[in-house]
Write a protein that holds these residues in place. Structure first.
Motif, PDB file in Angstrom:
ATOM      1  N   THR A 185       0.819  -1.216   0.000  1.00 46.08           N
ATOM      2  CA  THR A 185       0.000   0.000   0.000  1.00 46.08           C
ATOM      3  C   THR A 185       0.854   1.267   0.000  1.00 46.08           C
ATOM      4  OG1 THR A 185      -0.151  -0.121   2.431  1.00 46.08           O
ATOM      5  CG2 THR A 185      -1.932  -1.126   1.161  1.00 46.08           C
ATOM      6  N   HIS A 186       2.176   1.099  -0.124  1.00 43.93           N
ATOM      7  CA  HIS A 186       3.129   2.215  -0.193  1.00 43.93           C
ATOM      8  C   HIS A 186       3.129   3.043   1.087  1.00 43.93           C
ATOM      9  CE1 HIS A 186       3.084   0.926  -4.300  1.00 43.93           C
ATOM     10  NE2 HIS A 186       1.901   1.443  -4.556  1.00 43.93           N
ATOM     11  N   ASP A 187       2.820   2.419   2.221  1.00 44.34           N
ATOM     12  CA  ASP A 187       2.848   3.119   3.497  1.00 44.34           C
ATOM     13  C   ASP A 187       4.229   3.011   4.133  1.00 44.34           C
ATOM     14  OD1 ASP A 187       0.196   3.955   3.398  1.00 44.34           O
ATOM     15  OD2 ASP A 187      -0.539   2.085   4.257  1.00 44.34           O
ATOM     16  N   ILE A 188       5.235   3.291   3.340  1.00 44.32           N
ATOM     17  CA  ILE A 188       6.629   3.223   3.756  1.00 44.32           C
ATOM     18  C   ILE A 188       7.309   4.504   3.304  1.00 44.32           C
ATOM     19  CG2 ILE A 188       8.831   2.009   3.476  1.00 44.32           C
ATOM     20  CD1 ILE A 188       7.054   0.164   4.848  1.00 44.32           C
ATOM     21  N   VAL A 308      16.997   6.571   3.927  1.00 47.05           N
ATOM     22  CA  VAL A 308      15.945   6.636   4.944  1.00 47.05           C
ATOM     23  C   VAL A 308      14.919   5.526   4.714  1.00 47.05           C
ATOM     24  CG1 VAL A 308      14.032   8.006   5.891  1.00 47.05           C
ATOM     25  CG2 VAL A 308      16.198   9.127   5.274  1.00 47.05           C
ATOM     26  N   LEU A 309      14.550   4.865   5.794  1.00 50.47           N
ATOM     27  CA  LEU A 309      13.443   3.913   5.762  1.00 50.47           C
ATOM     28  C   LEU A 309      12.604   4.153   7.004  1.00 50.47           C
ATOM     29  CD1 LEU A 309      12.195   1.426   4.282  1.00 50.47           C
ATOM     30  CD2 LEU A 309      13.483  -0.003   5.876  1.00 50.47           C
ATOM     31  N   GLY A 310      11.336   4.496   6.793  1.00 52.41           N
ATOM     32  CA  GLY A 310      10.439   4.745   7.910  1.00 52.41           C
ATOM     33  C   GLY A 310       9.152   3.966   7.739  1.00 52.41           C
ATOM     34  N   GLY A 317       3.041  -1.227  16.601  1.00 52.78           N
ATOM     35  CA  GLY A 317       2.438   0.045  16.225  1.00 52.78           C
ATOM     36  C   GLY A 317       3.348   1.237  16.414  1.00 52.78           C
ATOM     37  N   GLU A 318       4.598   1.007  16.815  1.00 57.61           N
ATOM     38  CA  GLU A 318       5.547   2.095  17.038  1.00 57.61           C
ATOM     39  C   GLU A 318       6.021   2.661  15.703  1.00 57.61           C
ATOM     40  OE1 GLU A 318       9.954   2.839  19.122  1.00 57.61           O
ATOM     41  OE2 GLU A 318       9.068   0.837  19.053  1.00 57.61           O
ATOM     42  N   ALA A 319       6.112   3.990  15.619  1.00 56.00           N
ATOM     43  CA  ALA A 319       6.637   4.631  14.418  1.00 56.00           C
ATOM     44  C   ALA A 319       8.158   4.542  14.441  1.00 56.00           C
ATOM     45  CB  ALA A 319       6.188   6.083  14.349  1.00 56.00           C
TER      46      ALA A 319
END
Length: 340
Positions: A185-188, A308-310, A317-319
């Motif tokens: 879902t490209h939530d990276i 960067v990878l986030g 559930g931690e960011a």
């Protein structure tokens, strides 16, 4: 599209030319089989392959029809000549290897590492040992997730063998599924730094194209007029080196919205500013001063770093966000370019 399909497309087909020893199978689809689903119509023409294997090879871009790549197994078949490139088999069970890893984060569910240039993500023809998978099997032991299969345990995304930077791998099946969903879902958050020949114009923008196998060379990816898969890269020139009116090189930040094979390398080349040192897409010679800087820095690969990878931890559930500096070769090259 399944999560697995999206996951394995992410940013690299490790060592794209490594399947050159594979076998090219040719079949002629008769008119009476036209109109069926492509994989169903081709199945009897390639009797040594299961339909699932055939579907996978098509999805990987290994099928061409009359010289044009075909990636949709569900499309209606047309009569004509089809060529299927079947890669050679690789060992099913990678061996653990005591390869040092730069670990940025690790818990019971996942591990984040700073992958060096020259290390393939997983075993493939041409890179059967010395891969990240081999190192992870030694480091993580039996805790490594098996969802990715015996050849790719824990792997949820990939970097080119000669691209350095941050990678995450799953240690539990639950984390593997969760991370795969985030990539699908490209939530990276994925930010890459590229050192390029010249500077793309305009200095900031979004590149949206269809990417797929090059019709002329299946070892390469290319921007296609039709077919392929949508690829979106947001870029910004952070610094330009050399004359202001016509920079000789640039530092470009590229944020991925999608993660297609060789996406940044192809997109930068399509803007006339390929990554410096890129042996595949780096058409055209850099200026003499830039060539000298490359040699002095000892750069022997494409100047591309996953900085960067986030992402949100799929279990807690931690960011999480990880950032790594340029490796030695790219840092030395940038320093020399700043002096132009």
């Amino acid at each position: 599209m399944t999560h697995a399909e999206e996951r394995l497309d992410d940013e690299v087909l490790d060592d794209a030319g490594s399947d050159e020893a594979g076998e090219a199978l040719t079949a002629v689809l008769p008119a009476e089989l036209a109109g069926q689903r492509l994989d169903k119509a081709l199945a009897p023409l390639f009797p040594d392959l299961s339909r699932a294997r055939l579907q996978a090879l098509i999805a990987e871009g290994r099928l061409s029809a009359e010289g044009q790549p075909v990636t949709d197994a569900s499309r209606k078949a047309k009569a004509g000549t089809y060529v299927l490139l079947v890669p050679p088999p690789i060992p099913a069970d990678p061996e653990p290897e005591a390869i040092p890893l730069t670990v940025l984060y690790e818990d019971a569910h996942l591990i984040v590492v700073d992958k060096p240039a020259g290390m393939a993500a997983h075993p493939a023809p041409g890179s059967l040992t010395g891969t990240l998978v081999n190192a992870l099997l030694h480091h993580c032991g039996d805790s490594l997730s098996g969802v990715g299969g015996v050849a790719r345990p824990g792997i949820v995304h990939r970097l080119d063998k000669d691209t350095s930077g941050v990678m995450v791998a799953a240690k539990s099946d639950a984390a593997h599924k969760g991370l795969s969903a985030l990539f699908a879902t490209h939530d990276i958050d994925r930010l890459y730094i590229a050192l390029t020949r010249g500077a793309p114009s305009p200095p900031a923008g979004t590149i949206t194209t269809q990417l797929g196998r090059s019709p002329g060379d299946r070892k390469k990816m290319a921007v296609l007029r039709s077919g392929g898969r949508e690829a979106v890269t947001h870029y910004r020139v952070e610094a330009a080196f050399g004359p202001q009116e016509k920079p000789l090189a640039a530092r470009v930040a590229c944020r991925l919205e999608t993660g297609r094979t060789h996406q940044i390398r192809v997109h930068m080349a399509s803007k006339g500013s390929p990554c410096l040192g890129d042996p595949v897409y780096g058409t055209g010679q850099p200026a003499a001063a830039v060539r000298e800087a490359i040699q002095a820095a000892g750069l022997k690969r494409q100047a591309l770093h996953a900085a960067v990878l986030g992402f949100v931890h799929p279990i807690t559930g931690e960011a999480l966000r990880f950032e790594t500096p340029l490796p030695e070769d790219m840092a030395a090259l940038q320093k020399s370019l700043e002096a132009l």
